[in-house]
Structures are given as C-alpha cells and as structure tokens.
Design an enzyme around this catalytic site. Structure first.
Site, PDB file in Angstrom:
ATOM      1  N   LYS A 179      97.587 -15.842  -7.228  1.00 17.71           N
ATOM      2  CA  LYS A 179      96.947 -15.223  -8.394  1.00 17.71           C
ATOM      3  C   LYS A 179      95.750 -14.382  -7.961  1.00 17.71           C
ATOM      4  CE  LYS A 179      94.906 -16.192 -12.899  1.00 17.71           C
ATOM      5  NZ  LYS A 179      94.492 -17.206 -13.883  1.00 17.71           N
ATOM      6  N   GLU A 199      94.618 -20.297   2.637  1.00 16.37           N
ATOM      7  CA  GLU A 199      95.874 -20.768   3.228  1.00 16.37           C
ATOM      8  C   GLU A 199      96.923 -19.660   3.202  1.00 16.37           C
ATOM      9  OE1 GLU A 199      93.956 -24.462   1.329  1.00 16.37           O
ATOM     10  OE2 GLU A 199      94.197 -22.337   0.839  1.00 16.37           O
ATOM     11  N   GLY A 251      97.236 -20.904 -12.634  1.00 21.18           N
ATOM     12  CA  GLY A 251      98.256 -21.068 -11.602  1.00 21.18           C
ATOM     13  C   GLY A 251      99.205 -22.207 -11.875  1.00 21.18           C
ATOM     14  N   ARG A 252      98.694 -23.326 -12.362  1.00 22.28           N
ATOM     15  CA  ARG A 252      99.537 -24.504 -12.601  1.00 22.28           C
ATOM     16  C   ARG A 252     100.415 -24.355 -13.839  1.00 22.28           C
ATOM     17  NH1 ARG A 252      94.295 -25.109 -13.115  1.00 22.28           N
ATOM     18  NH2 ARG A 252      93.318 -25.890 -15.024  1.00 22.28           N
ATOM     19  N   GLU A 280      94.367 -31.466 -12.051  1.00 23.60           N
ATOM     20  CA  GLU A 280      93.541 -30.273 -11.908  1.00 23.60           C
ATOM     21  C   GLU A 280      93.068 -29.806 -13.282  1.00 23.60           C
ATOM     22  OE1 GLU A 280      94.104 -27.272  -8.657  1.00 23.60           O
ATOM     23  OE2 GLU A 280      94.699 -26.011 -10.338  1.00 23.60           O
ATOM     24  N   HIS A 285     112.256 -50.052  -4.233  1.00 23.47           N
ATOM     25  CA  HIS A 285     112.190 -50.761  -2.952  1.00 23.47           C
ATOM     26  C   HIS A 285     110.868 -50.492  -2.251  1.00 23.47           C
ATOM     27  CE1 HIS A 285     116.480 -51.937  -3.113  1.00 23.47           C
ATOM     28  NE2 HIS A 285     116.567 -50.837  -3.846  1.00 23.47           N
ATOM     29  N   LYS A 306      86.752 -24.443  -1.319  1.00 26.41           N
ATOM     30  CA  LYS A 306      87.119 -23.235  -0.572  1.00 26.41           C
ATOM     31  C   LYS A 306      85.888 -22.599   0.067  1.00 26.41           C
ATOM     32  CE  LYS A 306      90.933 -22.045  -3.709  1.00 26.41           C
ATOM     33  NZ  LYS A 306      91.430 -21.031  -4.677  1.00 26.41           N
TER      34      LYS A 306
END
Length: 542
Positions: A198, A204, A259-260, A345, A376, A508
């Site tokens: 965005k 990253e 973004g999410r 978030e 399990h 960041k």
C-alpha cells in the site's frame, strides 16, 4: 450506560454458574443465524437470549447500528488518519446500493477491468517473459495484508484453479533464506512478480524487490523486456519511480482501504489469476452478500453483530484473554493467521476515540489451526486446561473430492468437529468414569478415584459453529466479510479505532535506526544495556 452494565453484571453472576447444556436447549431456534452461504449456531454458550437482548441494547447505546450506516456512507470514521473506511466498496456492484458515491465505484470497477485484462493475458499464454516463454510462476511480493489474505485464499480455493501449470508462491519475510529457497523452485524467465505494498515503503518488501531485481538483471538488462516480469499494486504510485523497477502494470489502491481489508482489491490479483476473473467476481459477490446482510438484518439475525456481542461478552465479563479459530478443512489452514492480523492489528488498542485510556480490556489474542491436527496438540488445553477460551469451529459439510472414500473421510472430519464442540460443552463426568473403571478393571477404589480425576473433563466450555455447504469463492467471500464486520463492531463496542495501526509503524522506524547502527563501525552505547549488547554482539560476529 451504567444501568445496562449493571444488568449484564447480574446476568454474568447467574450465568457463570449455569450449564451450557441446559442453556443450549432454551430458545434454540433463535440461536441459529443464517446468511446466504453460512449458518451460525451460537447455542453452546454461557448466554441466554434474555442476556443477549441486553447486549443488543448495549450495542444500541454504543451507537454501533448508526455507525454501520456511517461506514457505508463514506464518513471518515478512521478519525486518527481522517479517512473513510470503504473496503466494502471493493466488492460492491456497479449500481449504487449501499455505497452512494458513484465515483468511488467507477474507480473500483476500472481497476477490476485491469485485473481482468491481466488474467486474460496470462490464461491465454499471451503474457510472455523476456525470453519468449509463457508465464508459469506467479510470485506475490508483500507482507502483512499484502500477503496474508492472498495466501489464505490461494490455499482455500486451490481446487478452483483453472490452470494447473501455473504455480503460485509468496515472498514476504526479510530472511534471505526464503528467497534462496524460492529461487530454486522457479525459473526467472517464466516468473511474474506482483509487488504489493500500500505504501511502497515497507522495508521487507523493498529489500526483497532489490534482491529480485539483482537476480533478474543478471539474466536480462533490457528495461523493455524486464517490464514483462513486474506488476505493482500500491496507493502510493509516486514512490514507484524511485524503486528502479520496470513495471508493466501499475494497479491502484486507495487510502480508505486498510491493508488487512484489501484482499478484495488488486491485492487479490494472485487469487484472480488462479481461479479466473469470473470466480474472483464470485468471491466479491459473496462478500457483498454479507455486506447487505450486515447492513439490513436486525441485530438478533445479524451474524457479524451476534459474533461480536458474544466475543465482547466473554472479554468484558468473563475476562477471557484468547479466542480460538478451529477450521475443519485443509484449505483453511492459513485462516487463523489471516484472522490474527485482521483482529489483533485492528483492535489491539488501549486508547478510545476521544483520546482517553480504555477502562476495559480490548482485543483477545486470536490463535488456532487446522482440525483434526489440533486435536492431537492443543485441544488438550481446551478440554482439561484450568482456563477456557471462546472457540469458533468452522465446518464445511461437503468435500471437494468425489473420489474413493471421499464421503467417509468427510463424514469423519465433520464428526470430529461436532464431537469437539459437544465434548467442550458436556465434558466427561468424574463419577461416570469411576463407575466404568470399577466395572471394567481390577483397580483398587483409591486407584480408580485417582485415575478418574485425570480422565475427567469439566466441560461447560463455550463454542460457536459456523458451517457451510462447501468452501467456494462465494462462501469464502461471506466468511471473510463476516469476520471483517465482527472486528469493526467489536471496535465500536470498545469505542476504539479499528482502522489504524500506529503500533506497527513505530517498530518500522526503530528498526531502521538500529539497522544503520548495525552497519556502522563504531561500538554502540546510545541505547539501553540489552540493545547495546545485542548490536555489539552482531558487529563482533559480522
């Protein structure tokens, strides 16, 4: 508002001593909520309908119903960034219904035309790399909302892939090992990199772009040919020129889409390529159906509102810190990861809309995984741990496979989901276990009592079951939109802004400062002792 909380506190004092099994039978039919593709059964909760109606009244006092209308109208309900919240526009039909701003819808559908054009070029083998070979590998480069949503849907809808020759990969992490492993699995001459960010400022993604470009330029230095390998998706096109990447296409996002909440936009391009544009529009249509359900249905028949009120009930009154998502479908194994970002978030906040500190706990820690694998592993804690969690079971009833033993496998999978929910509710009575042991073994009375304690389960632990006919583009659209709206309603109940993420931004900034320090030659002493020590240790070893 204190009056309604007093009433709810009294309900809590009564209901915490109640048996879910008894409560479940009361007003059962009213605890089944349906949308077009989903069915919510919330009957197995420490909650009766009388208390649920009090929670609805609380929602009214907190203005959640008027805020729903304000969100769809384009009001700037993201107050800290002075933005509208219109991810719902991304899956809205061209004709204005819920979204009144036709210019926004026009922009959205213009972007969808670009998505369709890209899909058509790839599926027709018209999109070819610099050496003339058709595209075979689609690599999504992005992190957070630019990664989790597409990755989850690629896994969930894999059976709907229209071209088995196309292979889909994701590059998100800064760890160079991820790229080194990926590079061995792909052929750069046949690869299309979709750079999704965005802001186009995420470190990253920027560093991963650099390593990709280095690898590509080692094979082909001609800009016009390299263009055939890169697409950009961003709301910040001004930054693209500085990246020194020859993009064939530039697709847009908007500042009113977090973004999410963005998988419905061009961020979902890898999904559209895999399942085809027609099925991608089916995904959008499913989400829009949930939008209409959310906008129009009364609170007691409104699935996102019901789920939000139930989660609020457990967080506020039972002080439950975690919420488990248990998906009984292999393709939904990434769903808990996706919902973690969406939920935590959004609502991991401690300051209210008016700038005061919250006086109650907000978001739960969301976790979970794939059934039956979890049975399990961590289900032991669910059944016999000293605390309890509220749990969502997600259960598709049909298998996509029609092959040998498919019906039996699916029946056993669904049986396990239903059984887990039932056992959480009923438990396993200590006295009945003692009786069985006495009848079927030669153990002493003392040993029998001891073993019975170890085998017993108290039960009375809550769960919801969300079932659907099958995992399809339409049902996945509804499911994701359901959790989006649940997240929003919870934020409004807590009077927090679910649509910013300042806690992410600070990390960041600090990481960039430390990065520069790591690469300097001088010994570091400007931070706290632990940070200085770790930085200097890195310098000594590098």
């Amino acid at each position: 508002m204190n009056d309604i909380h007093q009433l709810l506190n009294k309900s809590y004092e009564r209901l915490k001593k109640s048996k879910i099994e008894e409560l479940s039978e009361q007003d059962f039919d009213r605890k089944i909520v349906k949308s077009t593709y989903l069915r919510l059964d919330w009957s197995k909760n420490l909650l009766n309908f009388d208390t649920f109606e009090k929670l609805i009244e609380l929602g009214k006092q907190k203005n959640i119903f008027s805020t729903i209308h304000r969100m769809f109208s384009g009001a700037h309900i993201n107050i800290t960034e002075d933005r509208a919240v219109l991810h719902t526009a991304l899956r809205h039909p061209k004709q204005p219904k819920l979204i009144k701003d036709s210019s926004i819808l026009k922009d959205v559908h213009n972007e969808l035309k670009k998505v369709k054009s890209i899909c058509d070029h790839i599926h027709g083998n018209h999109w070819r790399g610099f050496s003339g070979k058709p595209i075979k590998y689609i690599i999504n480069v992005g992190i957070g909302g630019s990664f989790l949503g597409p990755k989850m849907l690629i896994d969930a809808l894999k059976e709907y892939s229209i071209d088995e020759n196309l292979k889909f990969h994701f590059l998100a992490n800064l760890d160079l090992r991820e790229w080194m492993r990926l590079e061995k699995e792909i052929n750069l001459e046949e690869s299309l990199f979709i750079i999704s960010s965005k802001s186009m400022g995420t470190i990253e993604t920027l560093m991963n772009i650099n390593i990709i470009i280095q690898s590509m330029r080692a094979l082909c230095s001609q800009e016009i040919l390299l263009k055939k390998h890169f697409i950009a998706v961003t709301s910040n096109p001004d930054k693209l020129e500085k990246l020194n990447v020859p993009f064939q296409y530039q697709l847009n996002m908007w500042d009113w889409t977090g973004g999410r909440f963005s998988v419905w936009s061009s961020i979902g391009l890898p999904v559209a390529i895999m399942i085809g544009f027609d099925k991608f529009t089916s995904l959008l249509r499913g989400a829009h159906l949930m939008d209409e359900h959310f906008y129009h249905e009364s609170p007691e028949d409104n699935m996102p509102i019901c789920m939000a009120l139930i989660s609020y009930w457990y967080r506020k009154y039972f002080n439950i810190p975690t919420h488990a998502i248990l998906a009984y479908h292999h393709g939904l194994k990434e769903l808990p990861n996706y919902l973690q970002q969406l939920d935590m978030e959004s609502n991991g906040k401690s300051v209210t809309m008016n700038g005061s500190y919250c006086t109650e706990d907000t978001a739960q820690i969301l976790w979970g995984g794939e059934g039956t694998n979890g049975q399990h592993a961590y289900h032991q804690l669910l059944h016999q741990g000293s605390n309890f969690q509220n749990v969502d079971f997600i259960v598709p009833l049909e298998s996509f496979s029609k092959g040998l033993n498919a019906k039996k496998h699916q029946a056993m999978l669904v049986a396990n989901a239903i059984a887990q929910s039932r056992v959480l509710m009923k438990g396993h009575d200590e006295k009945l276990i003692e009786k069985s042991l006495m009848t079927n073994s030669n153990m002493t009375m003392e040993a029998t009592k001891q073993l019975a304690k170890h085998k017993a389960m108290k039960g009375n632990k809550p769960s919801n079951i969300i079932s659907m006919k099958s995992v399809s583009p339409e049902s996945m659209g509804e499911l994701i939109a359901l959790y989006e709206h649940r997240t929003s309603v919870l934020g409004w109940l807590w009077n927090i802004n679910s649509f910013d993420q300042w806690g992410v931004e600070l990390g960041k900034t600090v990481s960039n400062e430390i990065y520069e320090n790591l690469l300097s030659q001088e010994k570091t002493s400007s931070y706290d002792a632990s940070t200085n020590s770790l930085i200097n240790q890195w310098k000594q070893q590098n």
